[in-house]
Design an enzyme around this catalytic site. Structure first.
Site, PDB file in Angstrom:
ATOM      1  N   SER A 272       0.497  -1.202   0.421  1.00 25.38           N
ATOM      2  CA  SER A 272      -0.468  -0.142  -0.058  1.00 25.38           C
ATOM      3  C   SER A 272       0.529   1.237  -0.506  1.00 25.38           C
ATOM      4  O   SER A 272       2.203   1.441  -0.739  1.00 25.38           O
ATOM      5  CB  SER A 272      -0.949   0.057   1.143  1.00 25.38           C
ATOM      6  N   ASP A 366      -9.019  -4.941  -5.374  1.00 21.47           N
ATOM      7  CA  ASP A 366      -8.299  -3.751  -4.111  1.00 21.47           C
ATOM      8  C   ASP A 366      -9.929  -2.815  -4.528  1.00 21.47           C
ATOM      9  O   ASP A 366      -9.903  -1.988  -5.601  1.00 21.47           O
ATOM     10  CB  ASP A 366      -7.452  -3.630  -4.759  1.00 21.47           C
ATOM     11  N   HIS A 400      -7.904  -5.986  -1.126  1.00 23.29           N
ATOM     12  CA  HIS A 400      -6.376  -4.893  -0.353  1.00 23.29           C
ATOM     13  C   HIS A 400      -5.454  -4.920  -0.221  1.00 23.29           C
ATOM     14  O   HIS A 400      -4.094  -4.995  -0.086  1.00 23.29           O
ATOM     15  CB  HIS A 400      -6.601  -3.054  -0.290  1.00 23.29           C
TER      16      HIS A 400
HETATM   17  C1  LIG Z   1      -1.233  -2.584  13.039  1.00 21.07           C
HETATM   18  C2  LIG Z   1      -1.092  -1.136  13.432  1.00 21.07           C
HETATM   19  C3  LIG Z   1      -2.506  -1.004  13.473  1.00 21.07           C
HETATM   20  C4  LIG Z   1      -0.832  -1.012  14.991  1.00 21.07           C
HETATM   21  O1  LIG Z   1      -0.517   0.232  15.023  1.00 21.07           O
HETATM   22  P1  LIG Z   1      -0.571   1.279  16.050  1.00 21.07           P
HETATM   23  O2  LIG Z   1      -0.195   2.082  16.585  1.00 21.07           O
HETATM   24  O3  LIG Z   1       0.496  -0.014  17.109  1.00 21.07           O
HETATM   25  O4  LIG Z   1      -2.297   0.798  16.787  1.00 21.07           O
HETATM   26  P2  LIG Z   1      -3.059   1.684  17.614  1.00 21.07           P
HETATM   27  O5  LIG Z   1      -1.968   3.035  18.027  1.00 21.07           O
HETATM   28  O6  LIG Z   1      -3.307   0.530  18.494  1.00 21.07           O
HETATM   29  O7  LIG Z   1      -4.416   1.992  16.359  1.00 21.07           O
HETATM   30  C5  LIG Z   1      -4.072   2.667  16.714  1.00 21.07           C
HETATM   31  C6  LIG Z   1      -4.919   3.038  14.780  1.00 21.07           C
HETATM   32  O8  LIG Z   1      -5.389   1.963  13.727  1.00 21.07           O
HETATM   33  C7  LIG Z   1      -6.342   1.076  13.677  1.00 21.07           C
HETATM   34  N1  LIG Z   1      -6.433  -0.357  14.587  1.00 21.07           N
HETATM   35  C8  LIG Z   1      -5.554  -0.495  15.090  1.00 21.07           C
HETATM   36  N2  LIG Z   1      -6.177  -1.756  15.832  1.00 21.07           N
HETATM   37  C9  LIG Z   1      -6.602  -2.505  14.591  1.00 21.07           C
HETATM   38  C10 LIG Z   1      -7.150  -3.831  14.497  1.00 21.07           C
HETATM   39  N3  LIG Z   1      -6.853  -4.784  14.697  1.00 21.07           N
HETATM   40  N4  LIG Z   1      -8.111  -3.771  13.438  1.00 21.07           N
HETATM   41  C11 LIG Z   1      -8.257  -2.736  12.612  1.00 21.07           C
HETATM   42  N5  LIG Z   1      -7.528  -0.953  12.980  1.00 21.07           N
HETATM   43  C12 LIG Z   1      -7.213  -0.933  13.734  1.00 21.07           C
HETATM   44  C13 LIG Z   1      -7.520   2.075  14.803  1.00 21.07           C
HETATM   45  O9  LIG Z   1      -8.058   2.815  13.689  1.00 21.07           O
HETATM   46  C14 LIG Z   1      -6.207   2.495  15.854  1.00 21.07           C
HETATM   47  O10 LIG Z   1      -7.376   3.838  16.460  1.00 21.07           O
HETATM   48  P3  LIG Z   1      -7.775   4.299  17.437  1.00 21.07           P
HETATM   49  O11 LIG Z   1      -7.092   3.522  18.586  1.00 21.07           O
HETATM   50  O12 LIG Z   1      -9.530   3.178  17.521  1.00 21.07           O
HETATM   51  O13 LIG Z   1      -8.538   5.728  17.674  1.00 21.07           O
HETATM   52  C15 LIG Z   1      -0.989   0.023  12.498  1.00 21.07           C
HETATM   53  O14 LIG Z   1       0.534  -0.753  12.759  1.00 21.07           O
HETATM   54  C16 LIG Z   1      -1.770  -0.226  11.023  1.00 21.07           C
HETATM   55  O15 LIG Z   1      -2.753  -0.247  11.185  1.00 21.07           O
HETATM   56  N6  LIG Z   1      -0.585  -0.290  10.266  1.00 21.07           N
HETATM   57  C17 LIG Z   1      -0.237  -0.337   8.869  1.00 21.07           C
HETATM   58  C18 LIG Z   1      -1.424  -1.148   8.121  1.00 21.07           C
HETATM   59  C19 LIG Z   1      -1.313  -1.319   6.755  1.00 21.07           C
HETATM   60  O16 LIG Z   1      -0.228  -1.250   6.137  1.00 21.07           O
HETATM   61  N7  LIG Z   1      -2.888  -0.145   6.384  1.00 21.07           N
HETATM   62  C20 LIG Z   1      -2.509   0.446   4.750  1.00 21.07           C
HETATM   63  C21 LIG Z   1      -3.458   1.474   5.181  1.00 21.07           C
HETATM   64  S1  LIG Z   1      -4.213   2.019   3.101  1.00 21.07           S
HETATM   65  C22 LIG Z   1      -2.949   2.636   2.565  1.00 21.07           C
HETATM   66  O17 LIG Z   1      -1.683   2.761   3.044  1.00 21.07           O
HETATM   67  C23 LIG Z   1      -2.844   3.275   1.466  1.00 21.07           C
HETATM   68  C24 LIG Z   1      -2.665   4.549   2.041  1.00 21.07           C
HETATM   69  C25 LIG Z   1      -2.321   5.711   1.066  1.00 21.07           C
HETATM   70  C26 LIG Z   1      -3.952   5.815  -0.008  1.00 21.07           C
HETATM   71  O18 LIG Z   1      -4.993   5.682   0.634  1.00 21.07           O
HETATM   72  O19 LIG Z   1      -4.162   7.279  -0.513  1.00 21.07           O
END
Ligand SMILES: CC(C)(COP(=O)(O)OP(=O)(O)OC[C@H]1O[C@@H](n2cnc3c(N)ncnc32)[C@H](O)[C@@H]1OP(=O)(O)O)[C@@H](O)C(=O)NCCC(=O)NCCSC(=O)CCCC(=O)O
Length: 461
Positions: A272, A366, A400
């Site tokens: 991503s 995706d 995705h």
């Molecule tokens: C693995 C985690 C979730 C852990 O992060 P963390 O900071 O230690 O987590 P946190 O502080 O407890 O939470 C922060 C936030 O992460 C979300 N979250 C956390 N755990 C989960 C879960 N199991 N399921 C769904 N959502 C989860 C929640 O919204 C948390 O916020 P909140 O605590 O609820 O206010 C995080 O590292 C993560 O999600 N990493 C990246 C995942 C990823 O690669 N996502 C891709 C998203 S799409 C993209 O990247 C494209 C972006 C560009 C675009 O679309 O234009």
């Protein structure tokens, strides 16, 4: 309660046990982990018996049932936030009372159907909406609970057998090394032995934190893998405003100077937003031999990218193109502008500057963005500049979040850039099959280019 239940195990009928334990599976004290609660003869057999790696297939069989007895198998696990994930399958035992999921198809009416030996894992779904299975502490296992229940009723019939199995992330001997060198905030996973090992830098996307689970599972296959945080972690920038490639350059140099990392170059694995960062690293930085991108963009997205006197603006987007799907969830697949048009072209990453091999893994369903379009345009761009054609592997029905094998598909969850839950796309069975194949493709790609004679790459460090 689990302790009480365990102590009175011998006297409890299966029905009492079920009343005592439900809702939600009990934690069986460690001593009972591999043994199963059994009525007279019914028992569960895991293969491997007590524990296995999360990305490995798991054999599941039930013995001691009646001939063609109908049962429901219910799997569950709790993540580190205590959230429950569940799946169930409806089965009928064979004439000899055995039920082997490798040979016996699941019947309609469960979380999945057909011959799906791993269906109870890849079909796990959270009770909490918009929740994704992630492993934050890779040094502890997920504890999979499995119950065998009488019949196909809803609610289910009496509990016939129960057992627990540990799904691990670190193979014996793989070392987890926190890295706080210079500005680098990362974790290095090293296979057993002294190496040197082919090195990979692993980047997730928007969400911050430091997800280690894909890196450590990959290290189990002989790679030295650096899970690299780049924002929203410790003293790194809190927000995704701008990224400086010099930070990522430090990570590459750290790896290439490491005595247990084999040169002349490293691999990059990005998902991503991590994918376009890897493409920018490959285009501007030295010491990169192979770059694999999972559902990434060939344009810089979400934040300004800087390197020395170079600035690449984030690709424009239009929130008016957010659609709402029939479940009322945002669909952002059309939100980004086309990086081939007008001023948006300034965001297109100059892939032609890279001197590495590329692999694009694409989920064709995706809904975060048009991953297949990005991969195809990236390929055209490279070839138009006389570069090798990249490998592109497309998976119909995959969304995705293409994760390591047997991670349940996340259909929708919070998108921290959009600020609301979005649909990620995918159909669970196809998505699961894509994850298994993509994992093999990624390993083969890196073994081919990091272990073999580097073709066309030069040690520019
Ligand atoms: C693995 C985690 C979730 C852990 O992060 P963390 O900071 O230690 O987590 P946190 O502080 O407890 O939470 C922060 C936030 O992460 C979300 N979250 C956390 N755990 C989960 C879960 N199991 N399921 C769904 N959502 C989860 C929640 O919204 C948390 O916020 P909140 O605590 O609820 O206010 C995080 O590292 C993560 O999600 N990493 C990246 C995942 C990823 O690669 N996502 C891709 C998203 S799409 C993209 O990247 C494209 C972006 C560009 C675009 O679309 O234009």
């Amino acid at each position: 309660m689990g302790q009480v239940a365990a102590l009175s195990l011998s006297r409890l009928s299966a029905r009492c046990w079920q009343r005592l334990l439900w809702p939600g599976p009990a934690r069986i004290p460690g001593g009972l982990a591999a043994r199963s609660l059994s009525s007279m003869a019914t028992s569960i057999r895991f293969s491997p018996a007590a524990r296995s790696l999360f990305d490995e297939p798991l054999g599941i069989a039930v013995q001691g049932l009646g001939p063609r007895q109908q049962v429901t198998l219910r799997a569950s696990l709790r993540d580190e936030a205590g959230e429950l994930f569940e799946a169930h399958g409806r089965y009928q035992a064979a004439d000899d009372g055995e039920l082997d999921l490798a040979r016996c198809p699941a019947l309609p009416g469960g979380s999945f159907s057909g011959l799906e030996p791993m269906g109870l894992l890849w079909a796990l779904q959270p009770r909490k909406p918009f929740w994704r299975l992630v492993k934050k502490d890779v040094q502890t296992p997920f504890r999979l609970q499995l119950e065998v229940l009488e019949g196909h009723g809803d609610p289910p019939g009496q509990l016939l057998a129960q057992a627990e199995h540990e799904r691990l992330f670190l193979r014996d001997g793989v070392r987890r090394v926190p890295v706080r060198e210079g500005r680098i905030r990362a974790t290095l996973f090293l296979p057993p032995g002294n190496g040197p090992f082919p090195g990979i830098i692993d980047l997730y996307g928007t969400g911050g934190g430091l997800p280690e689970y894909r890196a450590c599972l990959l290290a189990n296959y002989g790679f030295a893998v650096l899970a690299l945080a780049f924002y929203g972690y410790e003293d790194l920038p809190k927000e995704m405003k701008e990224f400086h490639l010099e930070y990522f350059e430090e990570a590459i140099n750290y790896m290439l100077k490491h005595t247990q990392v084999k040169g002349p170059g490293v691999g990059l694995l990005g998902f991503s937003k991590g994918g376009d960062l890897c493409l920018s690293m490959a285009s501007f930085l030295k010491g990169i031999t192979a770059t694999a991108v999972i559902n990434g963009s060939v344009a810089n997205v979400g934040a300004v990218l800087r390197y020395k006197d170079i600035t690449i603006p984030p690709l424009g987007a239009d929130a008016k193109r957010i659609k709402i799907n029939k479940s009322g969830i945002a669909d952002i697949v059309d939100v980004l502008n086309n990086p081939l048009e007008g001023p948006n072209r300034r965001s297109f990453i100059p892939l032609e500057k890279a001197e590495c091999r590329f692999l694009f893994i694409v989920g064709q369903d995706d809904h975060n963005w048009k991953s297949e379009f990005f991969a195809v345009e990236g390929s055209k761009h490279l070839q138009a500049h006389g570069k090798e054609k990249p490998e592109i592997v497309c998976y119909p029905g995959a969304g995705h979040y293409i994760e390591p094998p047997f991670f349940p598909m996340c259909a929708a969850s919070m998108h921290l850039l959009v600020g609301k839950p979005v649909m990620w796309g995918g159909e669970p069975k196809a998505h699961s099959e894509a994850q298994r194949d993509a994992w093999q493709q990624i390993q083969a790609f890196f073994h081919r280019h990091l272990n073999g004679k580097p073709s066309g790459t030069t040690n520019k460090l």
